[in-house]
Design an enzyme around this catalytic site. Structure first.
Site, PDB file in Angstrom:
ATOM      1  N   ARG A 235      34.830  35.800  30.458  1.00  0.00           N
ATOM      2  CA  ARG A 235      33.700  36.170  30.972  1.00  0.00           C
ATOM      3  C   ARG A 235      32.833  35.438  31.417  1.00  0.00           C
ATOM      4  O   ARG A 235      32.616  34.383  30.950  1.00  0.00           O
ATOM      5  CB  ARG A 235      32.942  37.265  30.005  1.00  0.00           C
ATOM      6  CG  ARG A 235      33.828  38.713  29.915  1.00  0.00           C
ATOM      7  CD  ARG A 235      33.710  39.766  31.387  1.00  0.00           C
ATOM      8  NE  ARG A 235      34.258  40.890  31.248  1.00  0.00           N
ATOM      9  CZ  ARG A 235      35.576  41.182  31.221  1.00  0.00           C
ATOM     10  NH1 ARG A 235      36.610  39.949  31.737  1.00  0.00           N
ATOM     11  NH2 ARG A 235      36.079  42.483  31.115  1.00  0.00           N
ATOM     12  N   ASP A 259      37.918  31.948  36.692  1.00  0.00           N
ATOM     13  CA  ASP A 259      38.379  33.047  37.235  1.00  0.00           C
ATOM     14  C   ASP A 259      37.218  34.249  37.279  1.00  0.00           C
ATOM     15  O   ASP A 259      37.120  35.241  37.895  1.00  0.00           O
ATOM     16  CB  ASP A 259      39.545  33.681  36.571  1.00  0.00           C
ATOM     17  CG  ASP A 259      40.056  35.058  37.107  1.00  0.00           C
ATOM     18  OD1 ASP A 259      40.275  34.710  38.518  1.00  0.00           O
ATOM     19  OD2 ASP A 259      40.219  35.901  36.438  1.00  0.00           O
ATOM     20  N   GLU A 264      29.350  38.565  39.768  1.00  0.00           N
ATOM     21  CA  GLU A 264      30.615  38.765  40.541  1.00  0.00           C
ATOM     22  C   GLU A 264      30.217  40.018  41.528  1.00  0.00           C
ATOM     23  O   GLU A 264      29.714  40.980  40.799  1.00  0.00           O
ATOM     24  CB  GLU A 264      31.636  39.119  39.478  1.00  0.00           C
ATOM     25  CG  GLU A 264      32.131  37.962  38.985  1.00  0.00           C
ATOM     26  CD  GLU A 264      33.089  38.358  37.911  1.00  0.00           C
ATOM     27  OE1 GLU A 264      33.655  39.395  37.820  1.00  0.00           O
ATOM     28  OE2 GLU A 264      33.475  37.174  37.169  1.00  0.00           O
ATOM     29  N   HIS A 283      38.196  36.928  40.000  1.00  0.00           N
ATOM     30  CA  HIS A 283      38.330  37.497  38.669  1.00  0.00           C
ATOM     31  C   HIS A 283      39.825  38.527  38.882  1.00  0.00           C
ATOM     32  O   HIS A 283      40.004  39.726  39.115  1.00  0.00           O
ATOM     33  CB  HIS A 283      37.218  38.734  38.537  1.00  0.00           C
ATOM     34  CG  HIS A 283      37.083  39.422  37.336  1.00  0.00           C
ATOM     35  ND1 HIS A 283      36.120  39.639  36.461  1.00  0.00           N
ATOM     36  CD2 HIS A 283      38.152  39.696  36.277  1.00  0.00           C
ATOM     37  CE1 HIS A 283      36.429  40.096  35.384  1.00  0.00           C
ATOM     38  NE2 HIS A 283      37.769  40.140  35.127  1.00  0.00           N
TER      39      HIS A 283
HETATM   40  P1  NAD Z   1      41.015  39.818  21.986  1.00  0.00           P
HETATM   41  O1  NAD Z   1      40.236  40.843  21.484  1.00  0.00           O
HETATM   42  O2  NAD Z   1      42.373  39.689  21.844  1.00  0.00           O
HETATM   43  O3  NAD Z   1      40.551  38.370  21.525  1.00  0.00           O
HETATM   44  C1  NAD Z   1      39.192  37.736  21.732  1.00  0.00           C
HETATM   45  C2  NAD Z   1      39.225  36.832  20.574  1.00  0.00           C
HETATM   46  O4  NAD Z   1      37.768  36.385  20.663  1.00  0.00           O
HETATM   47  C3  NAD Z   1      39.219  37.467  19.313  1.00  0.00           C
HETATM   48  O5  NAD Z   1      40.090  36.897  18.364  1.00  0.00           O
HETATM   49  C4  NAD Z   1      37.775  37.057  18.553  1.00  0.00           C
HETATM   50  O6  NAD Z   1      37.952  36.698  16.930  1.00  0.00           O
HETATM   51  C5  NAD Z   1      37.421  35.934  19.395  1.00  0.00           C
HETATM   52  N1  NAD Z   1      35.914  35.787  19.421  1.00  0.00           N
HETATM   53  C6  NAD Z   1      35.033  36.551  18.943  1.00  0.00           C
HETATM   54  N2  NAD Z   1      33.819  35.976  19.001  1.00  0.00           N
HETATM   55  C7  NAD Z   1      34.005  34.428  18.717  1.00  0.00           C
HETATM   56  C8  NAD Z   1      33.249  33.682  18.655  1.00  0.00           C
HETATM   57  N3  NAD Z   1      31.998  33.595  18.531  1.00  0.00           N
HETATM   58  N4  NAD Z   1      33.723  32.419  19.071  1.00  0.00           N
HETATM   59  C9  NAD Z   1      35.034  32.283  19.065  1.00  0.00           C
HETATM   60  N5  NAD Z   1      35.940  33.355  19.213  1.00  0.00           N
HETATM   61  C10 NAD Z   1      35.324  34.578  19.110  1.00  0.00           C
HETATM   62  O7  NAD Z   1      40.713  39.791  23.541  1.00  0.00           O
HETATM   63  P2  NAD Z   1      41.902  39.370  24.706  1.00  0.00           P
HETATM   64  O8  NAD Z   1      42.626  40.485  25.186  1.00  0.00           O
HETATM   65  O9  NAD Z   1      42.402  38.099  24.084  1.00  0.00           O
HETATM   66  O10 NAD Z   1      40.691  38.960  25.805  1.00  0.00           O
HETATM   67  C11 NAD Z   1      40.005  38.010  25.920  1.00  0.00           C
HETATM   68  C12 NAD Z   1      38.876  37.612  27.023  1.00  0.00           C
HETATM   69  O11 NAD Z   1      39.567  37.682  28.074  1.00  0.00           O
HETATM   70  C13 NAD Z   1      38.071  38.741  27.037  1.00  0.00           C
HETATM   71  O12 NAD Z   1      36.512  38.438  27.030  1.00  0.00           O
HETATM   72  C14 NAD Z   1      38.445  39.873  27.943  1.00  0.00           C
HETATM   73  O13 NAD Z   1      37.296  40.397  28.579  1.00  0.00           O
HETATM   74  C15 NAD Z   1      38.882  38.728  28.878  1.00  0.00           C
HETATM   75  N6  NAD Z   1      39.588  38.954  29.912  1.00  0.00           N
HETATM   76  C16 NAD Z   1      39.517  38.679  31.215  1.00  0.00           C
HETATM   77  C17 NAD Z   1      40.617  39.069  32.214  1.00  0.00           C
HETATM   78  C18 NAD Z   1      40.568  38.370  33.817  1.00  0.00           C
HETATM   79  O14 NAD Z   1      41.233  39.285  34.535  1.00  0.00           O
HETATM   80  N7  NAD Z   1      39.821  37.215  33.905  1.00  0.00           N
HETATM   81  C19 NAD Z   1      41.465  39.773  31.964  1.00  0.00           C
HETATM   82  C20 NAD Z   1      41.709  40.411  30.581  1.00  0.00           C
HETATM   83  C21 NAD Z   1      40.798  40.036  29.552  1.00  0.00           C
END
Ligand code: NAD
Length: 326
Positions: A235, A259, A264, A283
């Site tokens: 994000r 991305d 946005e 994105h």
């Molecule tokens: P997920 O919940 O499986 O993993 C997120 C991880 O972040 C978790 O393991 C959590 O412990 C960790 N986390 C939380 N707070 C933290 C901190 N302070 N320091 C370090 N790590 C911390 O989620 P995911 O499915 O792996 O998604 C990850 C990110 O990607 C999210 O922000 C999601 O919104 C984003 N995303 C973006 C797109 C895109 O199109 N660009 C698509 C899907 C997901």
């Protein structure tokens, strides 16, 4: 019998036939809007039974204006634009869509390779008539570099799996993941400062929370290696963009692949877009033909489930169950 009203608050998808088909089976009509602001959401959703939401802000004020909504389903993983606590207080389910995030991991690796191999710049040079690799020097070999993964959840782990083949050293920081999971994926668990200082490439995969907002700011950017590159497919607000601009302009780090942005779509005069050492995609890391169908199907099925009296499978606010006595 009254039909249900399901409102799409906003979406950049080309069609909604998948949702229409699934929701018609439970007697629901779909109404589509492109809300951008809190007030627009309030105006469009007050009499809805369920919301499907992409990026529009579902704030406390919005949630307090909803008269009948039973479930808010976010088209995607992150629920940072939804006030989950306010929804829980009102007894509203919040669900996200857990789909195959392979595409996001591939996109992150794609941004890494594009920057390390300077592919966009080389492509641009050739199209401008420069058939000469010397104009894009220097390129440093990826093999042997240290890649730091911030956030070792589903996507972070998938990125690690993909990068192992590139013979890089993998380190990761995630305070909420058990230590043995890092080892299982061939990744060294490190603290935040070590990751920032030692990684040649940093790729961000954390959720956006109050703790991770501007996790990467001026202090962190100044502590990175001068030839480090930073990749963000999580994000936009995890990075302080003003600090990133300074870092890229003044050479504290060498490049960034983004991305996601803090705003946005970006303002036309966003200075980051003028820099040669930045690659930006709109994105789209989530997108593939397969994921586009999968996300809409899973989201609509969650709404249908709730309108049929069931609990969503990917319930984000589990506390709501106690609140509504289920
Ligand atoms: P997920 O919940 O499986 O993993 C997120 C991880 O972040 C978790 O393991 C959590 O412990 C960790 N986390 C939380 N707070 C933290 C901190 N302070 N320091 C370090 N790590 C911390 O989620 P995911 O499915 O792996 O998604 C990850 C990110 O990607 C999210 O922000 C999601 O919104 C984003 N995303 C973006 C797109 C895109 O199109 N660009 C698509 C899907 C997901």
């Amino acid at each position: 019998m009254r039909r249900f009203k399901v409102v799409i608050t906003d979406s950049d998808y080309p069609s909604h036939e998948i949702e229409e088909e699934i929701l018609s089976r439970v007697g629901a009509d779909l109404v589509k809007f492109q809300c951008r602001t809190e007030d627009e959401v309030i105006e469009c959703c007050s009499d809805a039974d369920a919301l499907l939401n992409q990026y529009a802000p579902i704030t406390r004020k919005v949630i307090e204006s909803l008269k009948r909504v039973r479930v808010i389903v976010r088209y995607g993983v992150g629920v940072d634009n939804v006030d989950v606590e306010a929804a829980t207080e009102r007894g509203i389910f919040v669900a996200n869509v857990i789909y195959d995030i392979t595409d996001v991991a591939d996109h992150a690796v794609g941004l890494i390779l594009s920057l390390v191999r300077k592919i966009p710049l080389a492509n641009q040079n050739v199209k401008e008539g420069m058939w000469d690799w010397k104009g894009i020097q220097p390129i440093s070999r990826l093999k042997g570099k240290t890649v730091g993964i911030i956030g070792f959840g589903r996507i972070g782990r998938k990125v690690a799996q993909r990068l192992r083949g590139f013979e890089v050293k993998l380190i990761a920081y995630d305070p909420y993941v058990p230590a043995d999971l890092f080892a299982e994926h061939g990744v060294e668990k490190v603290d935040f400062e070590t990751l920032i200082e030692e990684a040649d490439i940093i790729t961000i995969h954390t959720a956006l929370t109050s703790e991770t907002r501007h996790l990467i700011g001026e202090r962190e950017l100044r502590s990175m290696k001068r030839d480090a590159i930073l990749i963000n497919t999580s994000r936009g607000s995890v990075i302080d963009e003003r600090a990133l601009y300074k870092a890229l302009k003044e050479g504290w780090i060498s490049g960034a692949g983004l991305d996601v942005l803090e705003k946005e779509p970006p303002e036309k005069d966003n200075p980051l877009l003028k820099l040669d050492n930045v690659i930006v995609t709109p994105h789209m890391a989530w997108y593939s033909r397969e994921s586009l169908d999968e996300i809409r199907r899973i989201a609509a099925e969650e709404v249908a489930r709730v309108l049929s009296g069931q609990i969503p499978i990917n319930l984000v606010n589990k506390d709501v169950l106690r609140r509504i006595g289920r």
